[in-house]
Design a protein around this motif. Structure first.
Motif, mmCIF file in Angstrom:
data_model
loop_
_atom_site.group_PDB
_atom_site.id
_atom_site.type_symbol
_atom_site.label_atom_id
_atom_site.label_comp_id
_atom_site.label_asym_id
_atom_site.label_seq_id
_atom_site.Cartn_x
_atom_site.Cartn_y
_atom_site.Cartn_z
ATOM 1 N N GLY A 63 0.200 -9.455 -4.868
ATOM 2 C CA GLY A 63 -0.169 -10.517 -5.784
ATOM 3 C C GLY A 63 -1.211 -10.009 -6.767
ATOM 4 O O GLY A 63 -1.412 -8.804 -6.942
ATOM 5 N N ALA A 64 -1.905 -10.953 -7.386
ATOM 6 C CA ALA A 64 -2.955 -10.640 -8.353
ATOM 7 C C ALA A 64 -4.276 -10.386 -7.638
ATOM 8 O O ALA A 64 -4.532 -10.923 -6.556
ATOM 9 N N ASP A 65 -5.111 -9.565 -8.271
ATOM 10 C CA ASP A 65 -6.480 -9.313 -7.790
ATOM 11 C C ASP A 65 -6.501 -8.755 -6.374
ATOM 12 O O ASP A 65 -7.303 -9.167 -5.538
ATOM 13 N N VAL A 66 -5.626 -7.811 -6.109
ATOM 14 C CA VAL A 66 -5.527 -7.145 -4.809
ATOM 15 C C VAL A 66 -6.164 -5.763 -4.934
ATOM 16 O O VAL A 66 -5.959 -5.065 -5.935
ATOM 17 N N GLY B 98 0.863 -6.650 -8.659
ATOM 18 C CA GLY B 98 0.479 -7.847 -9.398
ATOM 19 C C GLY B 98 -0.596 -7.530 -10.427
ATOM 20 O O GLY B 98 -1.132 -6.419 -10.487
ATOM 21 N N GLU B 99 -0.917 -8.528 -11.221
ATOM 22 C CA GLU B 99 -1.938 -8.367 -12.252
ATOM 23 C C GLU B 99 -3.278 -7.976 -11.628
ATOM 24 O O GLU B 99 -3.672 -8.503 -10.589
ATOM 25 N N ARG B 100 -3.937 -7.045 -12.277
ATOM 26 C CA ARG B 100 -5.271 -6.570 -11.896
ATOM 27 C C ARG B 100 -5.321 -5.961 -10.499
ATOM 28 O O ARG B 100 -6.387 -5.880 -9.889
ATOM 29 N N ALA B 101 -4.185 -5.530 -9.975
ATOM 30 C CA ALA B 101 -4.179 -4.824 -8.689
ATOM 31 C C ALA B 101 -4.894 -3.492 -8.863
ATOM 32 O O ALA B 101 -4.853 -2.879 -9.935
ATOM 33 N N ARG B 102 -5.542 -3.029 -7.794
ATOM 34 C CA ARG B 102 -6.244 -1.750 -7.791
ATOM 35 C C ARG B 102 -5.799 -0.963 -6.568
ATOM 36 O O ARG B 102 -5.922 -1.450 -5.439
ATOM 37 N N VAL B 103 -5.277 0.230 -6.798
ATOM 38 C CA VAL B 103 -4.830 1.100 -5.717
ATOM 39 C C VAL B 103 -5.689 2.363 -5.812
ATOM 40 O O VAL B 103 -5.576 3.128 -6.768
ATOM 41 N N LEU B 104 -6.546 2.564 -4.818
ATOM 42 C CA LEU B 104 -7.560 3.603 -4.902
ATOM 43 C C LEU B 104 -7.070 4.938 -4.333
ATOM 44 O O LEU B 104 -5.970 5.039 -3.794
ATOM 45 N N HIS B 105 -7.907 5.954 -4.446
ATOM 46 C CA HIS B 105 -7.530 7.338 -4.135
ATOM 47 C C HIS B 105 -6.963 7.497 -2.728
ATOM 48 O O HIS B 105 -7.499 6.988 -1.756
ATOM 49 N N GLY B 106 -5.859 8.215 -2.663
ATOM 50 C CA GLY B 106 -5.240 8.555 -1.390
ATOM 51 C C GLY B 106 -4.415 7.450 -0.762
ATOM 52 O O GLY B 106 -3.783 7.680 0.265
ATOM 53 N N ALA B 107 -4.382 6.273 -1.353
ATOM 54 C CA ALA B 107 -3.566 5.183 -0.805
ATOM 55 C C ALA B 107 -2.091 5.471 -1.076
ATOM 56 O O ALA B 107 -1.740 6.090 -2.081
ATOM 57 N N VAL B 108 -1.230 5.014 -0.163
ATOM 58 C CA VAL B 108 0.216 5.194 -0.301
ATOM 59 C C VAL B 108 0.888 3.847 -0.131
ATOM 60 O O VAL B 108 0.723 3.181 0.898
ATOM 61 N N LEU B 109 1.626 3.412 -1.141
ATOM 62 C CA LEU B 109 2.468 2.226 -1.063
ATOM 63 C C LEU B 109 3.898 2.729 -1.172
ATOM 64 O O LEU B 109 4.297 3.256 -2.227
ATOM 65 N N THR B 110 4.664 2.625 -0.081
ATOM 66 C CA THR B 110 5.999 3.208 -0.054
ATOM 67 C C THR B 110 7.026 2.181 0.379
ATOM 68 O O THR B 110 6.908 1.578 1.436
ATOM 69 N N ALA B 111 8.003 1.984 -0.472
ATOM 70 C CA ALA B 111 9.101 1.063 -0.197
ATOM 71 C C ALA B 111 10.235 1.906 0.385
ATOM 72 O O ALA B 111 11.009 2.496 -0.355
ATOM 73 N N VAL C 257 4.237 -1.264 -12.503
ATOM 74 C CA VAL C 257 2.783 -1.367 -12.585
ATOM 75 C C VAL C 257 2.424 -2.070 -13.889
ATOM 76 O O VAL C 257 2.661 -1.523 -14.974
ATOM 77 N N PRO C 258 1.858 -3.285 -13.832
ATOM 78 C CA PRO C 258 1.494 -3.966 -15.071
ATOM 79 C C PRO C 258 0.320 -3.266 -15.756
ATOM 80 O O PRO C 258 -0.456 -2.560 -15.092
ATOM 81 N N PRO C 259 0.161 -3.441 -17.061
ATOM 82 C CA PRO C 259 -0.933 -2.781 -17.779
ATOM 83 C C PRO C 259 -2.323 -3.132 -17.243
ATOM 84 O O PRO C 259 -3.244 -2.324 -17.369
#
Length: 198
Positions: free
Chosen positions: A52-55, A31-44, A12-14
């Motif tokens: 990417g950026a600005d997601v 990516g840069e400036r990514a936003r992952v909001l409440h309750g979201a799950v990103l699982t590899a 997670v970039p700063p």
């Protein structure tokens, strides 16, 4: 929550933001400036998740990476609430609305739009700039658009896309006991997960 899975940890970039109730599990790279909001799950699971950026990944969405089918989100992508991106590629500047589903091997072309509760089927390729209407299904390579009332025509196209082989690695018609024995083993890999921040 950040979780190590299969020996891999999220990156997670700063400049990115991950809500305290979101989950990043395993080989997830934001990516840069990514936003992952409440309750979201990103699982590899056993394949990467990369943004990417600005997601923006909105509330209660699931983005899952799989072996042979990483989940890849391009730049300037919106993943709406309650969406399901499973082993799919979402190219730059794509809008994925609430409740949309994208399945393994699918590609949503740049600047396309998947509207509320639409589906991009397995191994299907949506041309850049295409709009999938509310509740419609895109299937094939190149993808053809089907309204919900065209199920028989959709099945003619969908049958050859090999959903069970792509998603489960099993032939169509495999019984649920066999399928679920395989799935419980696959997801059993989470028993060795390690929380990284708490």
């Amino acid at each position: 929550m950040l979780i190590e899975h299969r020996g891999r940890s999220p990156v997670v970039p700063p400049s990115a933001y991950v809500a305290p109730s979101a989950v990043l599990c395993g080989a997830v790279v934001l990516g840069e400036r990514a936003r992952v909001l409440h309750g979201a799950v990103l699982t590899a699971e056993d394949g990467e998740v990369r943004t990417g950026a600005d997601v923006v990944v909105m509330e209660h969405s699931l983005v899952r990476g799989r072996a042979g089918h990483p989940a890849v989100l391009g730049d300037a992508v919106l993943i709406g609430p309650h969406t399901h991106v499973n082993g799919a590629t979402v190219e730059d500047e794509v809008f994925v609305a609430t409740g949309a589903s994208l399945f393994p091997g699918a590609v949503a072309g740049a600047r396309s739009e998947l509207r509320i509760n639409s589906v991009l089927h397995v191994n299907s390729r949506l041309a850049p700039g295409t709009v999938v209407p509310i509740g419609w299904i895109a299937a094939g390579d190149p993808a053809e658009l089907f309204s919900p009332d065209r199920h028989d025509e959709l099945w003619d196209k969908q049958r050859d896309l090999d959903f069970p082989g792509t998603v489960y690695g099993l032939p169509r018609g495999t019984g649920m006991r066999t399928l679920m024995a395989r799935q419980t083993n696959y997801y059993g890999a989470h028993m060795d997960d390690r929380p990284l921040n708490g």
